[in-house]
Design an enzyme around this catalytic site. Structure first.
Site, PDB file in Angstrom:
ATOM      1  N   LYS A 149       0.823  -1.224   0.000  1.00 28.02           N
ATOM      2  CA  LYS A 149       0.000   0.000   0.000  1.00 28.02           C
ATOM      3  C   LYS A 149       0.850   1.264   0.000  1.00 28.02           C
ATOM      4  O   LYS A 149       0.392   2.306  -0.452  1.00 28.02           O
ATOM      5  CB  LYS A 149      -0.932   0.004   1.216  1.00 28.02           C
ATOM      6  CG  LYS A 149      -0.189   0.158   2.533  1.00 28.02           C
ATOM      7  CD  LYS A 149      -1.102   0.039   3.738  1.00 28.02           C
ATOM      8  CE  LYS A 149      -0.290   0.309   4.996  1.00 28.02           C
ATOM      9  NZ  LYS A 149      -0.886  -0.199   6.220  1.00 28.02           N
ATOM     10  N   ARG A 187      -6.309   0.607  17.518  1.00 22.57           N
ATOM     11  CA  ARG A 187      -6.882   0.720  16.189  1.00 22.57           C
ATOM     12  C   ARG A 187      -7.845  -0.467  16.045  1.00 22.57           C
ATOM     13  O   ARG A 187      -8.725  -0.620  16.873  1.00 22.57           O
ATOM     14  CB  ARG A 187      -5.799   0.767  15.106  1.00 22.57           C
ATOM     15  CG  ARG A 187      -6.304   1.468  13.836  1.00 22.57           C
ATOM     16  CD  ARG A 187      -5.250   1.600  12.745  1.00 22.57           C
ATOM     17  NE  ARG A 187      -4.993   0.334  12.081  1.00 22.57           N
ATOM     18  CZ  ARG A 187      -4.129   0.209  11.060  1.00 22.57           C
ATOM     19  NH1 ARG A 187      -3.453   1.261  10.617  1.00 22.57           N
ATOM     20  NH2 ARG A 187      -3.926  -0.966  10.485  1.00 22.57           N
TER      21      ARG A 187
END
Ligand SMILES: *Cc1c(COP(=O)(O)O)cnc(C)c1O
Length: 362
Positions: A37, A132
């Protein structure tokens, strides 16, 4: 004629870095998913990671995995952002395994996997305190594990994983990784079999591994930065891995103005192009250059590191980056090209910008 700005990508260096990192991990019985990514999924770079020993390719964006699949690179594909409801169909179609933290997402994956007549693998995420993604208690994790194992016939519970040093800036340590490994054992006892993957984080787990503090049971890492852009390891982690080359991505931009100007703006100071208040040190009149590259291309010009160490990046607006070149030995001319190393965020932005031309170096 070359068109600037150019992002030069050295796939051979990425291949070598992948070899170094997967080799180091292999010594510790750890398999590596290469995460793409950070460079927008550029296919030859992903291919280099595979050739360098990564056993899976992962991305947060299903679009990038779709590209890899289309390129017919023969490797399992992993979606590393917990899936959106509206992408489940594509997730099952274009990837082989994903990270999950919600019961409802598991049901949706099951429905799609059944429809597409596929066996689809999942890794359940457990939050060790970085706050997260991931479930927060081991009982909840067990519940999801049992649900997958016993009720969802098209899903395979491949393992569990965690994510660290993302939102909460929490370091991987022996203590929190041991918690992951204990939770894995707890789940294994209850489901009556071993899990294939215990995934102990990303690049930031590498320094902990080097220090020998990663528990034996952790057998998988998801590594992007540590292979593709290794400048942060010494910068933020005081960690050097022998053989890693930081010059994988070089951003090149052209000088469009050369001038001598004051270093302190003249007039009433308000805010800059982005509504921020800035500080301007008055260093008198100095030589400077503007390159045709801006925050639109790199996110934040402070993430650019000029190859010529005498250049200082003063700042940027969307399309202009201003460089102090007063101390440079080289006599820069209009049209000359300035080269930068890019820190992770600048690599991310420039690789995704359609205004930045990509050049693959072999
Ligand atoms: C981005 C990401 C990674 C890889 O992080 P690096 O720092 O590039 O190694 C691993 N896992 C998840 C869930 C991610 O979002």
């Amino acid at each position: 004629m070359e068109r600037y700005p150019i992002l030069e990508v050295n796939v051979n260096k990425i291949y070598n870095n992948a070899k170094v990192v997967t080799g180091l991990c292999k010594e510790n019985n750890i398999k590596v998913a290469g995460i793409i990514k950070g460079f927008g999924g550029i296919v030859p770079c992903a291919d280099a990671m595979v050739k360098g020993g990564c056993v899976q390719i992962g991305s947060s964006r299903i679009e990038q995995l779709k590209q890899i699949k289309k390129a017919e690179i023969d490797i399992p594909l992993m979606l590393i952002r917990i899936p959106m409801k509206n992408e489940i169909k594509d997730v099952v179609k274009y990837s082989d395994i994903c990270l999950v933290s919600e019961r409802n997402t598991l049901s949706e994956l099951q429905k799609q996997a059944k429809k597409q007549n596929k066996l689809y693998k999942i890794i359940l995420m457990y939050d060790l305190g970085d706050l997260r993604e991931g479930v927060f208690s081991k009982d909840e994790l067990l519940e999801l594990a049992l649900y997958t194992e016993l009720e969802l016939s098209n899903l395979i519970l491949e393992g569990i994983g965690t994510n660290l040093t993302c939102y909460g800036s929490i370091a991987p340590t022996y203590e929190n990784l041991k918690e992951l490994s204990d939770v894995a054992e707890f789940v294994e006892q209850r489901i009556g079999r071993k899990l294939e993957i215990i995934s102990g984080g990303g690049t930031t787990t590498l320094p902990t591994l080097l220090q020998g503090f990663v528990p034996e049971k952790i057998n998988h890492l998801r590594i992007g930065e540590g292979i593709i852009n290794t400048q942060d390891l010494p910068l933020y982690w005081n960690s050097n891995i022998d053989g890693l080359d930081a010059d994988t991505f070089i951003l090149k931009a052209q000088i469009v103005e050369l001038n001598k100007k004051p270093t302190h703006p003249i007039g009433k100071i308000v805010v800059n192009a982005f509504g921020e208040t800035s500080f301007y040190e008055d260093k008198g009149i100095r030589k400077r250059a503007i390159v045709a590259l801006g925050n639109q291309d790199v996110g934040d010009s402070s993430k650019l590191i000029p190859k010529d160490k005498s250049i200082n990046v003063l700042g940027a607006s969307s399309d202009h980056t201003i460089l102090d070149i007063e101390d440079c030995e080289k006599d820069y001319k209009l049209g000359d090209i300035i080269e930068f190393n890019v820190l992770y965020p600048a690599m991310l932005f420039s690789s995704l910008s359609e205004y930045v031309h990509k050049k693959i170096i072999k």
